[in-house]
Design a protein around this motif. Structure first.
Motif, PDB file in Angstrom:
ATOM      1  N   LYS A  11       0.813  -1.209   0.000  1.00 33.44           N
ATOM      2  CA  LYS A  11       0.000   0.000   0.000  1.00 33.44           C
ATOM      3  C   LYS A  11       0.854   1.269   0.000  1.00 33.44           C
ATOM      4  CE  LYS A  11      -4.118   1.928   2.116  1.00 33.44           C
ATOM      5  NZ  LYS A  11      -5.127   1.765   3.156  1.00 33.44           N
ATOM      6  N   ASN A  12       1.874   1.337   0.826  1.00 33.42           N
ATOM      7  CA  ASN A  12       2.728   2.534   0.856  1.00 33.42           C
ATOM      8  C   ASN A  12       3.454   2.741  -0.467  1.00 33.42           C
ATOM      9  OD1 ASN A  12       2.018   3.221   3.455  1.00 33.42           O
ATOM     10  ND2 ASN A  12       3.723   2.106   4.376  1.00 33.42           N
ATOM     11  N   ILE A  13       3.919   1.659  -1.048  1.00 33.23           N
ATOM     12  CA  ILE A  13       4.594   1.752  -2.342  1.00 33.23           C
ATOM     13  C   ILE A  13       3.620   2.244  -3.404  1.00 33.23           C
ATOM     14  CG2 ILE A  13       5.780   0.438  -4.139  1.00 33.23           C
ATOM     15  CD1 ILE A  13       6.815  -1.411  -1.898  1.00 33.23           C
ATOM     16  N   ALA A  14       2.395   1.737  -3.366  1.00 29.18           N
ATOM     17  CA  ALA A  14       1.377   2.155  -4.337  1.00 29.18           C
ATOM     18  C   ALA A  14       1.084   3.647  -4.213  1.00 29.18           C
ATOM     19  CB  ALA A  14       0.102   1.343  -4.140  1.00 29.18           C
ATOM     20  N   ILE A  15       0.991   4.139  -3.002  1.00 30.05           N
ATOM     21  CA  ILE A  15       0.718   5.569  -2.786  1.00 30.05           C
ATOM     22  C   ILE A  15       1.880   6.410  -3.289  1.00 30.05           C
ATOM     23  CG2 ILE A  15       0.420   7.322  -0.996  1.00 30.05           C
ATOM     24  CD1 ILE A  15      -1.183   5.151   0.583  1.00 30.05           C
ATOM     25  N   ILE A  16       3.101   5.979  -2.994  1.00 29.39           N
ATOM     26  CA  ILE A  16       4.288   6.714  -3.443  1.00 29.39           C
ATOM     27  C   ILE A  16       4.342   6.790  -4.969  1.00 29.39           C
ATOM     28  CG2 ILE A  16       6.822   6.587  -3.563  1.00 29.39           C
ATOM     29  CD1 ILE A  16       6.721   5.526  -0.650  1.00 29.39           C
ATOM     30  N   SER A  17       3.866   5.757  -5.639  1.00 30.10           N
ATOM     31  CA  SER A  17       3.942   5.727  -7.103  1.00 30.10           C
ATOM     32  C   SER A  17       3.157   6.858  -7.769  1.00 30.10           C
ATOM     33  CB  SER A  17       3.471   4.383  -7.635  1.00 30.10           C
ATOM     34  OG  SER A  17       2.082   4.233  -7.509  1.00 30.10           O
ATOM     35  N   TYR A  18       2.167   7.396  -7.089  1.00 26.69           N
ATOM     36  CA  TYR A  18       1.365   8.476  -7.676  1.00 26.69           C
ATOM     37  C   TYR A  18       1.925   9.873  -7.395  1.00 26.69           C
ATOM     38  CZ  TYR A  18      -2.216   5.120  -8.887  1.00 26.69           C
ATOM     39  OH  TYR A  18      -2.894   4.075  -9.456  1.00 26.69           O
ATOM     40  N   LEU A  19       2.993   9.948  -6.620  1.00 26.27           N
ATOM     41  CA  LEU A  19       3.556  11.252  -6.261  1.00 26.27           C
ATOM     42  C   LEU A  19       4.666  11.618  -7.241  1.00 26.27           C
ATOM     43  CD1 LEU A  19       3.703  10.761  -2.404  1.00 26.27           C
ATOM     44  CD2 LEU A  19       1.871  11.768  -3.765  1.00 26.27           C
ATOM     45  N   ALA A  46       0.190   4.362 -12.469  1.00 26.87           N
ATOM     46  CA  ALA A  46       0.814   5.679 -12.291  1.00 26.87           C
ATOM     47  C   ALA A  46       1.790   5.976 -13.417  1.00 26.87           C
ATOM     48  CB  ALA A  46       1.524   5.751 -10.939  1.00 26.87           C
ATOM     49  N   LEU A  47       2.588   4.989 -13.804  1.00 29.59           N
ATOM     50  CA  LEU A  47       3.539   5.195 -14.892  1.00 29.59           C
ATOM     51  C   LEU A  47       2.804   5.529 -16.185  1.00 29.59           C
ATOM     52  CD1 LEU A  47       6.523   5.131 -15.655  1.00 29.59           C
ATOM     53  CD2 LEU A  47       6.259   2.698 -16.167  1.00 29.59           C
ATOM     54  N   GLY A  48       1.697   4.862 -16.420  1.00 25.69           N
ATOM     55  CA  GLY A  48       0.885   5.156 -17.603  1.00 25.69           C
ATOM     56  C   GLY A  48       0.355   6.582 -17.595  1.00 25.69           C
ATOM     57  N   ILE A  49      -0.103   7.051 -16.447  1.00 22.82           N
ATOM     58  CA  ILE A  49      -0.604   8.430 -16.349  1.00 22.82           C
ATOM     59  C   ILE A  49       0.505   9.419 -16.675  1.00 22.82           C
ATOM     60  CG2 ILE A  49      -1.394  10.221 -14.759  1.00 22.82           C
ATOM     61  CD1 ILE A  49      -2.900   8.076 -13.244  1.00 22.82           C
ATOM     62  N   PHE A  50       1.670   9.246 -16.054  1.00 23.63           N
ATOM     63  CA  PHE A  50       2.737  10.221 -16.234  1.00 23.63           C
ATOM     64  C   PHE A  50       3.304  10.206 -17.643  1.00 23.63           C
ATOM     65  CE2 PHE A  50       2.992   9.724 -11.512  1.00 23.63           C
ATOM     66  CZ  PHE A  50       2.504  10.989 -11.237  1.00 23.63           C
ATOM     67  N   PHE A  82      -8.447   9.115  -9.481  1.00 23.69           N
ATOM     68  CA  PHE A  82      -9.022   7.760  -9.477  1.00 23.69           C
ATOM     69  C   PHE A  82      -7.996   6.754  -8.977  1.00 23.69           C
ATOM     70  CE2 PHE A  82     -10.528   3.791 -11.266  1.00 23.69           C
ATOM     71  CZ  PHE A  82     -11.901   3.881 -11.085  1.00 23.69           C
ATOM     72  N   GLY A  83      -6.781   6.821  -9.512  1.00 22.50           N
ATOM     73  CA  GLY A  83      -5.737   5.887  -9.107  1.00 22.50           C
ATOM     74  C   GLY A  83      -5.266   6.113  -7.688  1.00 22.50           C
ATOM     75  N   PHE A  84      -5.054   7.366  -7.308  1.00 21.52           N
ATOM     76  CA  PHE A  84      -4.550   7.696  -5.975  1.00 21.52           C
ATOM     77  C   PHE A  84      -5.538   7.282  -4.890  1.00 21.52           C
ATOM     78  CE2 PHE A  84      -3.564  10.743  -2.511  1.00 21.52           C
ATOM     79  CZ  PHE A  84      -2.254  10.348  -2.276  1.00 21.52           C
ATOM     80  N   VAL A  85      -6.803   7.569  -5.101  1.00 21.02           N
ATOM     81  CA  VAL A  85      -7.836   7.184  -4.129  1.00 21.02           C
ATOM     82  C   VAL A  85      -7.946   5.657  -4.053  1.00 21.02           C
ATOM     83  CG1 VAL A  85     -10.330   7.255  -3.661  1.00 21.02           C
ATOM     84  CG2 VAL A  85      -9.112   9.346  -4.259  1.00 21.02           C
ATOM     85  N   GLY A  86      -7.810   4.993  -5.187  1.00 18.35           N
ATOM     86  CA  GLY A  86      -7.817   3.530  -5.179  1.00 18.35           C
ATOM     87  C   GLY A  86      -6.663   2.962  -4.364  1.00 18.35           C
ATOM     88  N   ALA A  87      -5.484   3.564  -4.493  1.00 20.59           N
ATOM     89  CA  ALA A  87      -4.329   3.112  -3.713  1.00 20.59           C
ATOM     90  C   ALA A  87      -4.552   3.373  -2.231  1.00 20.59           C
ATOM     91  CB  ALA A  87      -3.059   3.818  -4.188  1.00 20.59           C
ATOM     92  N   LEU A  88      -5.110   4.521  -1.890  1.00 18.81           N
ATOM     93  CA  LEU A  88      -5.392   4.843  -0.489  1.00 18.81           C
ATOM     94  C   LEU A  88      -6.391   3.870   0.127  1.00 18.81           C
ATOM     95  CD1 LEU A  88      -5.672   8.749  -0.506  1.00 18.81           C
ATOM     96  CD2 LEU A  88      -3.882   7.381   0.561  1.00 18.81           C
ATOM     97  N   LYS A  93      -8.673  -1.235  -8.803  1.00 17.63           N
ATOM     98  CA  LYS A  93      -9.619  -0.939  -9.877  1.00 17.63           C
ATOM     99  C   LYS A  93      -8.862  -0.277 -11.021  1.00 17.63           C
ATOM    100  CE  LYS A  93     -13.101   0.983  -7.240  1.00 17.63           C
ATOM    101  NZ  LYS A  93     -14.243   1.868  -7.130  1.00 17.63           N
ATOM    102  N   GLU A  94      -9.055  -0.797 -12.225  1.00 19.16           N
ATOM    103  CA  GLU A  94      -8.418  -0.169 -13.381  1.00 19.16           C
ATOM    104  C   GLU A  94      -9.066   1.174 -13.659  1.00 19.16           C
ATOM    105  OE1 GLU A  94      -8.604  -2.805 -16.706  1.00 19.16           O
ATOM    106  OE2 GLU A  94      -6.936  -4.004 -15.965  1.00 19.16           O
ATOM    107  N   MET A  95      -8.263   2.091 -14.146  1.00 15.08           N
ATOM    108  CA  MET A  95      -8.773   3.414 -14.492  1.00 15.08           C
ATOM    109  C   MET A  95      -9.704   3.297 -15.686  1.00 15.08           C
ATOM    110  SD  MET A  95      -5.338   5.563 -14.335  1.00 15.08           S
ATOM    111  CE  MET A  95      -4.345   5.473 -12.879  1.00 15.08           C
ATOM    112  N   PRO A  96     -10.689   4.186 -15.768  1.00 13.55           N
ATOM    113  CA  PRO A  96     -11.590   4.152 -16.917  1.00 13.55           C
ATOM    114  C   PRO A  96     -10.827   4.422 -18.218  1.00 13.55           C
ATOM    115  CG  PRO A  96     -12.293   5.798 -15.294  1.00 13.55           C
ATOM    116  CD  PRO A  96     -11.017   5.226 -14.826  1.00 13.55           C
ATOM    117  N   ILE A  97     -11.237   3.824 -19.267  1.00 14.57           N
ATOM    118  CA  ILE A  97     -10.752   4.008 -20.633  1.00 14.57           C
ATOM    119  C   ILE A  97      -9.335   3.452 -20.845  1.00 14.57           C
ATOM    120  CG2 ILE A  97     -10.287   5.656 -22.509  1.00 14.57           C
ATOM    121  CD1 ILE A  97     -12.383   7.498 -21.140  1.00 14.57           C
ATOM    122  N   VAL A  98      -8.363   3.876 -20.049  1.00 13.75           N
ATOM    123  CA  VAL A  98      -6.954   3.557 -20.337  1.00 13.75           C
ATOM    124  C   VAL A  98      -6.316   2.562 -19.377  1.00 13.75           C
ATOM    125  CG1 VAL A  98      -6.496   5.736 -21.526  1.00 13.75           C
ATOM    126  CG2 VAL A  98      -6.231   5.606 -19.059  1.00 13.75           C
ATOM    127  N   GLY A  99      -6.980   2.178 -18.314  1.00  6.63           N
ATOM    128  CA  GLY A  99      -6.389   1.314 -17.300  1.00  6.63           C
ATOM    129  C   GLY A  99      -5.913  -0.022 -17.833  1.00  6.63           C
TER     130      GLY A  99
END
Length: 109
Positions: A11-19, A46-50, A82-88, A93-99
């Motif tokens: 969980k902590n790693i997942a949260i860090i990935s969005y920062l 997160a990598l896909g978003i960035f 969407f991704g950050f709240v999911g990690a928290l 849950k995959e992101m809509p459209i591009v997940g």
């Protein structure tokens, strides 16, 4: 019970990935030691978003239109939230459209 252990250690790693993109790189390095499928899922998202932000943002800048640019920023921000709240919340849950696209492209991570 194995799923709960994976969630707690990732969980902590997942949260860090969005920062920022730097956080994503740090999360990849952190997850190399103790592999967590939950963290891997969110690192790919997160990598896909960035990467989408930088690649698409480069081309959208040429439109020189505040409407197109604003729509792009809102789209990226909604995906990030969407991704950050999911990690928290500990959800995968995959992101809509591009997940699913992000999961397939970065499946080796």
């Amino acid at each position: 019970m194995e799923n709960h252990e994976d969630l707690s250690k990732g969980k902590n790693i997942a949260i860090i990935s969005y920062l920022t993109i730097i956080g994503t790189i740090i999360a990849i390095l952190m997850n190399n030691e103790d592999k967590s499928e939950f963290a891997r899922f969110h690192i790919r998202q997160a990598l896909g978003i960035f990467i989408s932000f930088f690649v698409l943002g480069y081309f959208i800048g040429y439109f020189d239109s505040w409407m197109i640019t604003s729509a792009f920023w809102v789209f990226i921000f909604v995906l990030w939230i969407f991704g950050f709240v999911g990690a928290l919340n500990g959800e995968k849950k995959e992101m809509p459209i591009v997940g699913s696209i992000f999961q397939n492209i970065f499946k080796s991570l």
